[in-house]
Design an enzyme around this catalytic site. Structure first.
Site, short mmCIF file in Angstrom:
data_model
loop_
_atom_site.label_atom_id
_atom_site.label_comp_id
_atom_site.label_asym_id
_atom_site.label_seq_id
_atom_site.Cartn_x
_atom_site.Cartn_y
_atom_site.Cartn_z
N SER A 73 0.80 -1.22 0.00
CA SER A 73 0.00 0.00 0.00
C SER A 73 0.84 1.27 0.00
O SER A 73 0.28 2.37 -0.03
CB SER A 73 -0.94 0.00 1.21
N THR A 105 -2.02 4.05 4.15
CA THR A 105 -1.05 5.09 3.81
C THR A 105 -0.19 5.32 5.03
O THR A 105 -0.70 5.27 6.15
CB THR A 105 -1.83 6.39 3.51
N THR A 126 1.81 6.92 -0.33
CA THR A 126 0.88 5.81 -0.55
C THR A 126 0.88 5.37 -2.02
O THR A 126 1.28 6.16 -2.90
CB THR A 126 -0.55 6.25 -0.18
N ARG A 172 -6.35 8.44 -11.06
CA ARG A 172 -6.97 8.82 -9.78
C ARG A 172 -5.90 9.29 -8.79
O ARG A 172 -4.85 8.68 -8.65
CB ARG A 172 -7.73 7.63 -9.21
N GLY A 203 -5.48 10.45 -4.71
CA GLY A 203 -6.14 10.46 -3.41
C GLY A 203 -5.81 11.69 -2.60
O GLY A 203 -5.35 12.72 -3.13
N THR A 216 -5.57 8.79 6.69
CA THR A 216 -5.51 7.54 5.94
C THR A 216 -6.95 7.09 5.69
O THR A 216 -7.86 7.53 6.39
CB THR A 216 -4.71 6.47 6.70
N GLY A 217 -7.13 6.23 4.72
CA GLY A 217 -8.48 5.77 4.42
C GLY A 217 -8.93 6.24 3.05
O GLY A 217 -8.10 6.59 2.21
N1 ASP Z 1 -5.78 7.64 1.65
C1 ASP Z 1 -5.28 6.77 0.62
C2 ASP Z 1 -5.91 7.16 -0.69
O1 ASP Z 1 -7.09 7.43 -0.73
C3 ASP Z 1 -5.50 5.32 0.86
C4 ASP Z 1 -5.36 4.80 2.28
O2 ASP Z 1 -4.88 5.47 3.16
O3 ASP Z 1 -5.81 3.68 2.54
O4 ASP Z 1 -5.23 7.12 -1.68
#
Ligand code: ASP
Length: 350
Positions: free
Chosen positions: A85, A205, A223, A233, A235, A256-257
Site C-alpha cells: 500500500s 497510507t 501511498t 486517480r 487520493g 488515511t483511508g
Molecule cells: N488515503 C489513501 C488514498 O485514498 C489510501 C489509504 O490510506 O488507505 O489514496
C-alpha cells in the site's frame, strides 16, 4: 488535578504499551490521546509506523530536523516489498500500473508533492525535490516522472509478481469498491470475492508527523493509493490540506483511508484549524471524522477514514470511522509504541 489526570492517563498508556505485543491489534489499548510535554516526538499511521518511527527517531533523537526525520522515516515502508500500500510493490490501478502519491510539509509552510507518479520507488524524495528545487507545490503523472528523471532518480518497474498476481485475480471480476482497512473480519472476507485483499493492510497510507524539542514540526505522507483505482486517480495523500497539513504555530495532521472523503472535507487542514481554535488533537480528529460521517447518508458504515494529529507541545490524538486504525508513537521514553485509535463504530459492522 488535571496534571495528575494527565499523568495517570500517560502512565496507563505507557504500561499498556509495554505489555503490547508488537503488531498485535487485539492487545492494543484503545486511546487516541498521548500527552505531550516530553520533548521531541514522532507519530505515524498504522502498524508499519513502528519501524518507520524508529528510522525517523534515529534522526530526530539526535537533534536532527523534523523534515529530515519524516523523510527518512517513510522511506522504510516505501522500500518494503511486503507492503502493498506504500511505495514499491504497491498494488496497481485497474490497468495494472503502479502510481504513487506523496507529500511533504515543513511547519514553516514550505511543501512539495507528487501524484500519479510511475516508475519511481521513493516518491517522498521526489516530493521533497519539488519543494526545494521548483517554484511549484505539486507535480503529477508524466511531468512528475520527467522531473524525477532529470533530478537523477532511476526508472524502475514497481509491479512485483505478488502485486501483479493480486491484480490479475481482481481482473476476474474487475469491480472496484472504494473501501479501506478496518478490523472488521467479515467485512474483509466480503471483499475477497471482489478481488480486494482481505485481512490487514488491504490499503493504507503512511502519514508521519514529527516535532522537535523546540516545537518545530514537519510531516510526510506517502501511498500507492486505493488498489484498482482508475488510472489517473489521485487520493488525499499528495493534496496539501487533505492528507497532510503542518503549521509550526499549532501542530500537524495527516490522514488515511478513503481519500475522496478526506479531500471533500479538507481533512488535515480542518484538524489543524480546529486545534488552532483550542480543540485538543483528540477533539480535532473526532470532529473531522464526524463531519465526514454526517455527510454520508449511510453514516459512512462502509468506509474507513482515520486522522492522526500532533500538537506543537507533543500531545497527539487519533480517531477513525471504523475500529482497527492503529498508530505508532515514538519519543525518548519509548520507541516502539503501537496504539489502537478509538473510532465511531466500536463493533463489527456486517
Ligand atoms: N488515503 C489513501 C488514498 O485514498 C489510501 C489509504 O490510506 O488507505 O489514496
Amino acid at each position: 488535578m488535571s496534571n495528575r489526570r494527565d499523568f495517570l492517563k500517560t502512565s496507563l498508556l505507557a504500561t499498556s504499551a509495554l505489555a503490547l505485543p508488537r503488531l498485535s491489534r487485539a492487545a492494543a489499548s484503545v486511546s487516541g490521546t498521548v500527552a505531550g510535554g516530553v520533548g521531541a516526538r514522532v507519530v505515524s499511521t498504522w502498524d508499519f509506523g513502528v519501524p518507520a518511527n524508529q528510522a525517523a527517531w534515529a534522526v530526530l533523537g539526535k537533534g536532527g530536523k523534523p523534515l529530515d526525520a519524516v523523510e527518512t522515516g517513510v522511506l522504510i515502508p516505501e522500500a518494503d516489498l511486503h507492503n502493498h500500500s506504500v511505495g514499491r510493490a504497491g498494488y496497481p490501478d485497474r490497468d495494472g500500473k503502479v502510481t504513487l502519491d506523496a507529500s511533504i510539509m515543513d511547519g514553516d509552510g514550505r511543501c512539495g508533492a507528487v501524484a500519479a507518479l510511475e516508475h519511481i520507488g521513493h516518491p517522498i524524495k521526489v516530493a521533497r525535490k519539488v519543494m526545494e528545487d521548483t517554484p511549484h507545490v505539486l507535480l503529477v503523472g508524466d511531468g512528475a516522472l520527467e522531473f524525477a528523471l532529470q533530478e537523477g532518480f532511476t526508472r524502475e518497474n514497481l509491479l512485483t509478481p505478488e502485486s501483479e498476481h493480486a491484480w490479475r485475480e481482481w481482473l476476474k471480476q474487475a469491480r472496484y469498491t472504494p473501501v479501506a482497512n478496518s478490523e472488521n473480519i467479515d467485512y474483509h472476507r466480503s471483499l475477497q470475492p471482489l478481488g480486494m485483499p482481505g485481512g490487514k493492510n488491504n490499503h493504507d497510507t503512511i502519514g508521519m508527523l514529527a516535532v522537535d524539542a523546540n516545537g518545530r514540526l514537519a510531516g510526510a505522507c506517502t501511498t500507492s493509493g486505493m488498489a484498482w483505482k482508475m488510472h489517473g486517480r489521485v487520493g488525499d495523500s499528495p493534496i496539501i490540506g487533505a492528507g497532510l497539513y503542518v503549521d509550526n504555530d499549532v501542530g500537524g495532521a495527516t490522514s488515511t483511508g478513503v481519500g475522496e472523503e478526506v479531500i471533500r472535507n479538507a481533512g488535515s487542514f480542518l484538524v489543524v484549524e480546529l486545534m488552532r481554535q483550542g480543540r485538543s488533537p483528540q477533539e480535532a480528529c473526532e470532529e473531522a471524522v464526524r463531519r465526514i460521517v454526517k455527510k454520508r447518508p449511510d453514516g459512512a458504515k462502509e468506509l474507513q477514514v482515520g486522522f492522526l494529529a500532533l500538537r506543537r507541545d507533543g500531545e497527539c490524538g487519533a480517531y477513525a470511522i471504523q475500529k482497527g486504525f492503529t498508530f505508532a508513537v515514538c519519543d525518548i521514553h519509548k520507541q516502539d509504541r503501537l496504539l489502537a485509535s478509538p473510532s465511531v463504530y466500536q463493533t463489527t459492522y456486517t
